[in-house]
Design a protein around this motif. Structure first.
Motif, PDB file in Angstrom:
ATOM      1  N   GLN A  81      -3.851  -0.777  12.302  1.00 10.68           N
ATOM      2  CA  GLN A  81      -2.772  -0.363  11.427  1.00 10.68           C
ATOM      3  C   GLN A  81      -1.845  -1.540  11.134  1.00 10.68           C
ATOM      4  N   LEU A  82      -1.575  -1.752   9.862  1.00 11.93           N
ATOM      5  CA  LEU A  82      -0.698  -2.863   9.474  1.00 11.93           C
ATOM      6  C   LEU A  82       0.710  -2.376   9.147  1.00 11.93           C
ATOM      7  N   ILE A  83       0.807  -1.174   8.584  1.00 12.41           N
ATOM      8  CA  ILE A  83       2.132  -0.619   8.304  1.00 12.41           C
ATOM      9  C   ILE A  83       2.200   0.831   8.791  1.00 12.41           C
ATOM     10  N   GLU A  84       3.358   1.168   9.329  1.00 13.49           N
ATOM     11  CA  GLU A  84       3.597   2.549   9.755  1.00 13.49           C
ATOM     12  C   GLU A  84       4.186   3.302   8.582  1.00 13.49           C
ATOM     13  N   ARG A  85       3.516   4.388   8.178  1.00 16.09           N
ATOM     14  CA  ARG A  85       4.000   5.170   7.045  1.00 16.09           C
ATOM     15  C   ARG A  85       4.909   6.289   7.515  1.00 16.09           C
ATOM     16  N   ASP A  86       5.876   6.556   6.706  1.00 18.32           N
ATOM     17  CA  ASP A  86       6.903   7.525   7.089  1.00 18.32           C
ATOM     18  C   ASP A  86       7.184   8.422   5.891  1.00 18.32           C
ATOM     19  N   HIS A  87       6.130   8.799   5.199  1.00 18.98           N
ATOM     20  CA  HIS A  87       6.194   9.688   4.021  1.00 18.98           C
ATOM     21  C   HIS A  87       7.023   9.129   2.880  1.00 18.98           C
ATOM     22  N   LYS A  88       8.194   8.664   3.198  1.00 20.49           N
ATOM     23  CA  LYS A  88       9.043   8.149   2.120  1.00 20.49           C
ATOM     24  C   LYS A  88       9.081   6.629   2.150  1.00 20.49           C
ATOM     25  N   SER A  89       9.064   6.100   3.333  1.00 28.10           N
ATOM     26  CA  SER A  89       9.195   4.657   3.472  1.00 28.10           C
ATOM     27  C   SER A  89       8.088   4.130   4.375  1.00 28.10           C
TER      28      SER A  89
END
Lengths: 304, 304
Positions: free
Chosen positions: B50-58
DNA sequence: AACCTTAATTAGTATTTCCGATTATAGTAA
DNA sequence: TTACTATAATCGGAAATACTAATTAAGGTT
């Protein structure tokens, strides 16, 4: 800004350079000859210059082509490293590690190293290549090796290093020759042509001469040996004296001989052992750990 | 062996890192948001992490993501350099060249340099950025600059350098203060707090103190200046003395003042000027030529 | 002259990449 | 609550590209 060349096409170019034949290169890349051929042409167009001179039947890399190959190799190596790094995140002491080592260190380091690594890091697959300093540095640059164990100082050609420790030189000779000498041995007590050294390809020769302050070259026998074991044989045959690193002595290279090891002249009669890696590496943690590990196997560790 | 990540996807990742927003990053790459989004996902799959953690909005870059960005930057820089190198083959002194220079050199070098380059190499587009040593080294690493002019010694962080020449330090003070001094000036003849220096961000401070053997720190005034011109002003206002490099004096920094330049103590009371570049560069010829060129503009050239 | 090897070319196919539209979610304003 | 905005993911079809097999062309060999 023009479009960047694709890694795929760069890898085609590398394969072509390696195999010097379109068909074999294509096979190596698992593509057809036509794919590789057009890939190369594509590349030439993108780069706006000729990479190979075609001669209907054969071809030749241009100077420019050779240059591009060099740089493409670096780019592909970096990308492979990135891939490897990402895929093995957190496991710094696992997977393959390709280590290069010079012949005057390897035989005395590899045994204990692999044995102990097997215990502490069983998932590390150490792959060792023994060669001269120059060749090893070349393989490191090309990404065919990950890390080197060399004797310093040496021109690192832009690479970086950890200093692992020192390895003292001893003046080794038959015990019958050592009777009327006292340490540290003054070389003028020795007859001319009585010191035997390795071929000049071995950096040990230069390091020993410098470290032991052997300024008087008339003492050096022009006949050179190809390995430390040969040198030991020659000394045991009473042909003369020679410099042997402590590492080799600790590993029993003098066992079964009538040789003695004396302290030579020289402020710091020793060579330095270093771990060398590319400045662009992403495996510093691995190398750092390995450095500390190897240092403990040296006569005079300097690290940690 | 798994498939290598594509340069395109790596560049998407860089853009995302820079803009921290999918839409703006996509715009910067001239692709749609969906393309960039799937490119990133693709990359994560290929790299197996995983390179970026997604947070639905950001979203947020993971530690791994940041690492990959760093390495991707290097890979893309190398590839851009390869492209540039191939496209401008043979024209080593043409096209854009992004040069970084520290503030205690730039104002006195840039004028003559650009003027003379314009004459000798009119097709060279010199682009100069003035910043501190640390910031410049960072920009060099990131491929945002091609080459730096720094004062040495400094931790090159794996970069390489040409030494261009020496720039002597002079002790500058109001002439009314200099009457009963003789050269080289002994600092114990000066009152406490009478030597003014630059902020510690400027490497000149450390270099001057070391080179001029100013061991007694009670002589140094704790108030620091932000530029050589400020130092000159302060000295001209009879607040105290200061160290000024010869380069600046040659370019007339003392004109219109009542200041005199005296020889300070110190075996070699000077700083070294060097040209610094990435070890992986393919423009060594350009830098070599530039180095010789700049050296001739220094008080004591060492090159050529 | 017949045959082999080599690289380039061609035309058709498969794959990949990309876009626009849509969806899903959360925050914000009315 | 109910729109409205902004964000990133998803989906289906279109465009671009990468790939292959077959063929060509040219030089070398038997």
């Amino acid at each position: 800004m023009s479009k960047l060349p694709s890694l795929k096409n760069l890898s085609y170019l590398l394969a072509l350079h390696q195999h010097q034949n379109f068909n074999r290169a294509a096979q190596a890349c698992n593509v057809s000859q036509s794919t590789l051929s057009s890939g190369i042409q594509n590349l030439e167009e993108q780069l706006g210059c000729q990479l190979i001179e075609r001669d209907h039947k054969s071809f030749l890399f241009t100077g420019m082509g050779e240059e591009v190959v060099e740089q493409a190799r670096r780019i592909l190596t970096s990308t492979e490293e990135l891939l490897y790094f990402a895929q093995s995140q957190g496991k710094i002491m696992e997977g393959p590690l390709r280590l290069g080592c010079i012949p005057t260190i390897a035989p005395f380091l590899v045994g204990p190293l692999t044995k102990q690594l097997q215990v502490d890091y069983p998932k590390l697959q150490l792959n060792i290549r023994e060669d001269t300093t120059d060749n090893l540095l070349h393989l490191l640059r090309n990404g065919e090796l990950d890390v080197l164990v060399l004797a310093l100082p040496v021109d690192l050609q832009g690479n970086q290093s950890y200093v692992l420790g020192r390895d003292p030189f001893k003046l080794v000779m038959h015990q019958s020759m050592a009777d009327n000498l006292h340490e540290p041995v003054q070389y003028n007590q020795l007859p001319d042509n009585s010191i035997f050294l390795l071929e000049k390809e071995h950096c040990l020769t230069g390091h020993a001469v410098a470290a032991c302050e052997l300024a008087d070259s008339t003492k050096i026998n022009p006949f050179t040996a190809t390995s430390l074991h040969s040198l030991v044989q020659m000394a045991d045959a009473r042909l003369g004296a020679t410099f042997i690193p402590q590492m080799a002595i600790d590993r029993g290279i003098l066992n079964g001989t009538d040789l003695v090891a004396l302290q030579p002249t020289g402020q710091q009669a020793s060579r330095e052992i270093g771990l060398v890696y590319r400045p662009t590496t992403n495996r510093r943690q691995t190398f750092r750990r390995l450095a500390e590990f190897i240092a403990q196997l040296l006569p005079e560790p300097l690290l940690k």
